[in-house]
Design a protein around this motif. Structure first.
Motif, PDB file in Angstrom:
ATOM      1  N   CYS A 197      -4.860  15.029   8.948  1.00 59.39           N
ATOM      2  CA  CYS A 197      -4.862  13.569   9.084  1.00 59.39           C
ATOM      3  C   CYS A 197      -3.750  12.955   8.232  1.00 59.39           C
ATOM      4  CB  CYS A 197      -6.208  12.992   8.670  1.00 59.39           C
ATOM      5  SG  CYS A 197      -7.549  13.298   9.842  1.00 59.39           S
ATOM      6  N   ARG A 198      -3.360  11.754   8.604  1.00 62.38           N
ATOM      7  CA  ARG A 198      -2.310  11.033   7.878  1.00 62.38           C
ATOM      8  C   ARG A 198      -2.874   9.751   7.274  1.00 62.38           C
ATOM      9  NH1 ARG A 198       2.682  13.263   9.752  1.00 62.38           N
ATOM     10  NH2 ARG A 198       2.409  14.491  11.663  1.00 62.38           N
ATOM     11  N   ARG A 199      -4.110   9.814   6.822  1.00 63.05           N
ATOM     12  CA  ARG A 199      -4.779   8.628   6.284  1.00 63.05           C
ATOM     13  C   ARG A 199      -5.893   9.048   5.344  1.00 63.05           C
ATOM     14  NH1 ARG A 199      -9.663   8.539   8.945  1.00 63.05           N
ATOM     15  NH2 ARG A 199      -9.661   9.865  10.813  1.00 63.05           N
ATOM     16  N   SER A 200      -6.217   8.170   4.436  1.00 63.00           N
ATOM     17  CA  SER A 200      -7.423   8.269   3.605  1.00 63.00           C
ATOM     18  C   SER A 200      -7.667   6.886   3.045  1.00 63.00           C
ATOM     19  CB  SER A 200      -7.252   9.293   2.467  1.00 63.00           C
ATOM     20  OG  SER A 200      -6.167   8.956   1.623  1.00 63.00           O
ATOM     21  N   THR A 201      -8.929   6.559   2.839  1.00 66.17           N
ATOM     22  CA  THR A 201      -9.250   5.229   2.333  1.00 66.17           C
ATOM     23  C   THR A 201      -9.092   5.183   0.814  1.00 66.17           C
ATOM     24  OG1 THR A 201     -11.596   5.822   2.217  1.00 66.17           O
ATOM     25  CG2 THR A 201     -10.836   4.721   4.217  1.00 66.17           C
ATOM     26  N   GLY A 261      -7.833  -3.967   9.096  1.00 65.76           N
ATOM     27  CA  GLY A 261      -8.352  -2.654   8.721  1.00 65.76           C
ATOM     28  C   GLY A 261      -8.010  -2.295   7.300  1.00 65.76           C
ATOM     29  N   GLU A 262      -6.813  -2.664   6.841  1.00 64.22           N
ATOM     30  CA  GLU A 262      -6.395  -2.385   5.468  1.00 64.22           C
ATOM     31  C   GLU A 262      -7.265  -3.137   4.474  1.00 64.22           C
ATOM     32  OE1 GLU A 262      -3.495  -0.971   2.532  1.00 64.22           O
ATOM     33  OE2 GLU A 262      -3.454  -0.625   4.671  1.00 64.22           O
ATOM     34  N   ARG A 286      -4.159   1.859  -0.395  1.00 63.22           N
ATOM     35  CA  ARG A 286      -4.527   1.257  -1.685  1.00 63.22           C
ATOM     36  C   ARG A 286      -3.794  -0.081  -1.788  1.00 63.22           C
ATOM     37  NH1 ARG A 286      -7.221   3.649  -5.639  1.00 63.22           N
ATOM     38  NH2 ARG A 286      -7.171   2.782  -7.743  1.00 63.22           N
ATOM     39  N   LEU A 287      -4.263  -1.045  -1.026  1.00 65.77           N
ATOM     40  CA  LEU A 287      -3.593  -2.337  -0.920  1.00 65.77           C
ATOM     41  C   LEU A 287      -3.738  -3.108  -2.225  1.00 65.77           C
ATOM     42  CD1 LEU A 287      -2.023  -4.119   1.083  1.00 65.77           C
ATOM     43  CD2 LEU A 287      -4.202  -5.139   1.735  1.00 65.77           C
ATOM     44  N   ARG A 288      -2.615  -3.499  -2.811  1.00 65.67           N
ATOM     45  CA  ARG A 288      -2.611  -4.202  -4.088  1.00 65.67           C
ATOM     46  C   ARG A 288      -1.603  -5.350  -4.080  1.00 65.67           C
ATOM     47  NH1 ARG A 288      -6.609  -1.852  -4.392  1.00 65.67           N
ATOM     48  NH2 ARG A 288      -7.442  -0.507  -6.029  1.00 65.67           N
ATOM     49  N   TYR A 289      -1.901  -6.345  -4.909  1.00 60.46           N
ATOM     50  CA  TYR A 289      -0.984  -7.464  -5.138  1.00 60.46           C
ATOM     51  C   TYR A 289      -0.011  -7.085  -6.253  1.00 60.46           C
ATOM     52  CZ  TYR A 289       0.609 -11.968  -7.036  1.00 60.46           C
ATOM     53  OH  TYR A 289       1.368 -13.011  -7.515  1.00 60.46           O
ATOM     54  N   PHE A 290       1.269  -7.360  -6.033  1.00 59.64           N
ATOM     55  CA  PHE A 290       2.280  -7.139  -7.055  1.00 59.64           C
ATOM     56  C   PHE A 290       3.168  -8.370  -7.172  1.00 59.64           C
ATOM     57  CE2 PHE A 290       1.280  -2.853  -5.564  1.00 59.64           C
ATOM     58  CZ  PHE A 290       1.143  -2.151  -6.758  1.00 59.64           C
ATOM     59  N   LEU A 291       3.656  -8.601  -8.363  1.00 58.64           N
ATOM     60  CA  LEU A 291       4.633  -9.657  -8.607  1.00 58.64           C
ATOM     61  C   LEU A 291       5.734  -9.095  -9.489  1.00 58.64           C
ATOM     62  CD1 LEU A 291       4.183 -13.369  -9.464  1.00 58.64           C
ATOM     63  CD2 LEU A 291       5.393 -11.936 -11.108  1.00 58.64           C
ATOM     64  N   SER A 296       0.863  -1.177   0.000  1.00 56.37           N
ATOM     65  CA  SER A 296       0.000   0.000   0.000  1.00 56.37           C
ATOM     66  C   SER A 296       0.903   1.233   0.000  1.00 56.37           C
ATOM     67  CB  SER A 296      -0.895  -0.005   1.243  1.00 56.37           C
ATOM     68  OG  SER A 296      -1.692   1.169   1.290  1.00 56.37           O
ATOM     69  N   PRO A 297       0.453   2.359  -0.558  1.00 56.10           N
ATOM     70  CA  PRO A 297       1.270   3.581  -0.550  1.00 56.10           C
ATOM     71  C   PRO A 297       1.682   4.026   0.853  1.00 56.10           C
ATOM     72  CG  PRO A 297      -0.562   3.821  -2.076  1.00 56.10           C
ATOM     73  CD  PRO A 297      -0.790   2.544  -1.335  1.00 56.10           C
ATOM     74  N   THR A 298       0.967   3.588   1.875  1.00 54.99           N
ATOM     75  CA  THR A 298       1.327   3.978   3.240  1.00 54.99           C
ATOM     76  C   THR A 298       2.728   3.514   3.621  1.00 54.99           C
ATOM     77  OG1 THR A 298       0.158   1.994   4.014  1.00 54.99           O
ATOM     78  CG2 THR A 298      -1.036   4.086   4.108  1.00 54.99           C
ATOM     79  N   CYS A 299       3.210   2.448   3.001  1.00 54.21           N
ATOM     80  CA  CYS A 299       4.555   1.966   3.340  1.00 54.21           C
ATOM     81  C   CYS A 299       5.636   2.907   2.800  1.00 54.21           C
ATOM     82  CB  CYS A 299       4.774   0.542   2.845  1.00 54.21           C
ATOM     83  SG  CYS A 299       4.864   0.348   1.063  1.00 54.21           S
ATOM     84  N   LEU A 300       5.249   3.865   1.952  1.00 58.08           N
ATOM     85  CA  LEU A 300       6.169   4.885   1.456  1.00 58.08           C
ATOM     86  C   LEU A 300       5.851   6.253   2.064  1.00 58.08           C
ATOM     87  CD1 LEU A 300       6.476   3.961  -2.338  1.00 58.08           C
ATOM     88  CD2 LEU A 300       8.076   3.462  -0.491  1.00 58.08           C
ATOM     89  N   GLY A 301       5.042   6.280   3.103  1.00 60.46           N
ATOM     90  CA  GLY A 301       4.739   7.528   3.783  1.00 60.46           C
ATOM     91  C   GLY A 301       3.641   8.349   3.142  1.00 60.46           C
ATOM     92  N   ILE A 302       2.876   7.747   2.237  1.00 67.75           N
ATOM     93  CA  ILE A 302       1.798   8.456   1.541  1.00 67.75           C
ATOM     94  C   ILE A 302       0.482   8.174   2.271  1.00 67.75           C
ATOM     95  CG2 ILE A 302       0.549   8.668  -0.655  1.00 67.75           C
ATOM     96  CD1 ILE A 302       3.178   7.604  -1.985  1.00 67.75           C
TER      97      ILE A 302
END
Length: 370
Positions: free
Chosen positions: A266-270, A174-175, A130-135, A120-126
């Protein structure tokens, strides 16, 4: 991928405007592979149809499987030369599908080394979930130094190794459900999301706005995570044109208790979906522009009020949708990116709801080629 629908045509039009070229765009993967010798070094694939895997429509699920089957058969059967690198994106849920299992078997047969992620972009401080699968995969090379067969990483490999597989149950739940994520932070359990005092309540109890104690505490953790930027860093300046983005009275009255309301600090948005701006429930956060108004004071006993008074109280929050430009900022699109004038606001939201986060993809490409 073949782009026959209106969304596909709009994507091609925007591509023309941004890159001044579109000769190869819009061709199906099958047609290109059978008539051309595709020898590109890198393939980046966002499997649009496969989003149906997490939906309940059997027809969409069959379309998804058809595309995945085509892709899987295409790699070994029709290409004279396989791509050296692959990056594939899909929705969360793909990692538990039969299509994903078939894809992995095909990659292994062809000699690809691969690694899967849920990011999710949150892991880069955004401040957007937006949790997504990547390969990511590379052909006939040494395995990735961080490669962990059979495991899906939830952080980038250059981040804290202890976090690569850490399954923070509450935050991951929650994610997945509300598309929000956070790191565990110390917090005062008696402080609410608007810095208001609250007493300890039984687990599962509802506070105002149909939110449980657990949900309130999760949001509080997120808003106090200093590793995430504040939303205000991504917002446009308020002006007269913003009036078109304010929620209409009918939406306020009908969906007030279901909205995910955030402030600029805030530091979040869905996750913003393609229905944002058209549908209200579950399509993305809305912005409270009256920053001095406390949510709890507005929602307390509001259900007991007549409709007119209820609307007056809700209107004090000055709730509006995020603009397309603000969502593009959260997705990492550069400032010079823009939509053609003929693209409507509704179409902008639809396109952005089907897009990827640029920073997450750029980081993965760097990891893949590094």
């Amino acid at each position: 991928m073949k782009l026959k629908d209106s969304l596909g045509r709009q994507i091609l039009e925007i591509r023309k405007g941004q890159f001044q070229e579109s000769e190869r765009a819009g061709k199906s993967l099958e047609r290109s592979a059978s008539k051309e010798n595709l020898t590109q070094m890198v393939w980046i694939l966002s499997v649009y149809r496969a989003r149906a895997i997490t939906q309940g429509n059997p027809m969409l699920r069959r379309q998804s499987a058809t595309f995945t089957d085509t892709f899987v058969m295409l790699i070994p059967a029709k290409l004279q030369k396989l791509p050296k690198y692959l990056l594939l994106e899909n929705v969360k849920g793909f990692e538990s599908s039969s299509a994903r299992n078939e894809l992995l078997r095909t990659l292994e047969t062809c000699g690809f080394k691969y690694q899967e992620f849920l990011l999710s972009p949150t892991c880069l401080g955004i401040p957007n979930s937006r949790l997504r699968y990547f390969l990511i995969a590379k052909l006939h090379q040494e395995p990735f130094s961080f490669q962990t067969p059979g495991q899906i990483l939830t952080r980038f490999p250059d981040q804290d190794p202890e976090d690569l597989f850490k399954d923070k149950v509450d935050d991951k739940l929650g994610e997945a459900i509300s598309f929000s994520s956070s790191e565990e932070k110390n917090l005062d359990p008696n402080i609410g999301p608007d810095c208001s005092s609250k007493k300890s309540l039984p687990k599962g109890s509802f506070l105002f706005k149909l939110e449980t104690v657990e949900e309130i505490e999760r949001k509080h953790r997120q808003d106090n995570d200093s590793s995430i930027q504040m939303l205000k860093d991504f917002l446009e300046e308020e002006n007269e044109e913003m009036s078109q983005y304010f929620l209409p009275p009918k939406s306020l009255l009908r969906y007030a208790f279901l909205l995910d309301i955030v402030k600029p600090t805030c530091r979040r948005s869905t996750c913003f979906t393609k229905g944002y701006g058209h549908y209200v429930e579950g399509t993305g956060s809305v912005l409270q522009t009256a920053v001095d108004v406390q949510l709890e004071s507005v929602f307390k006993h509001i259900e007991e009020l007549p409709e007119e008074e209820k609307l007056m109280k809700l209107s004090t929050l000055k709730l509006r949708y995020f603009t397309p430009r603000e969502i593009a900022n959260l997705h990492g699109f550069p400032l010079e990116f823009g939509f053609p004038d003929k693209v409507t606001i509704k179409q902008c939201y639809r396109l952005l709801g089907n897009s990827l986060n640029v920073h997450v993809v750029a980081k993965l490409i760097s990891v893949l080629l590094g």
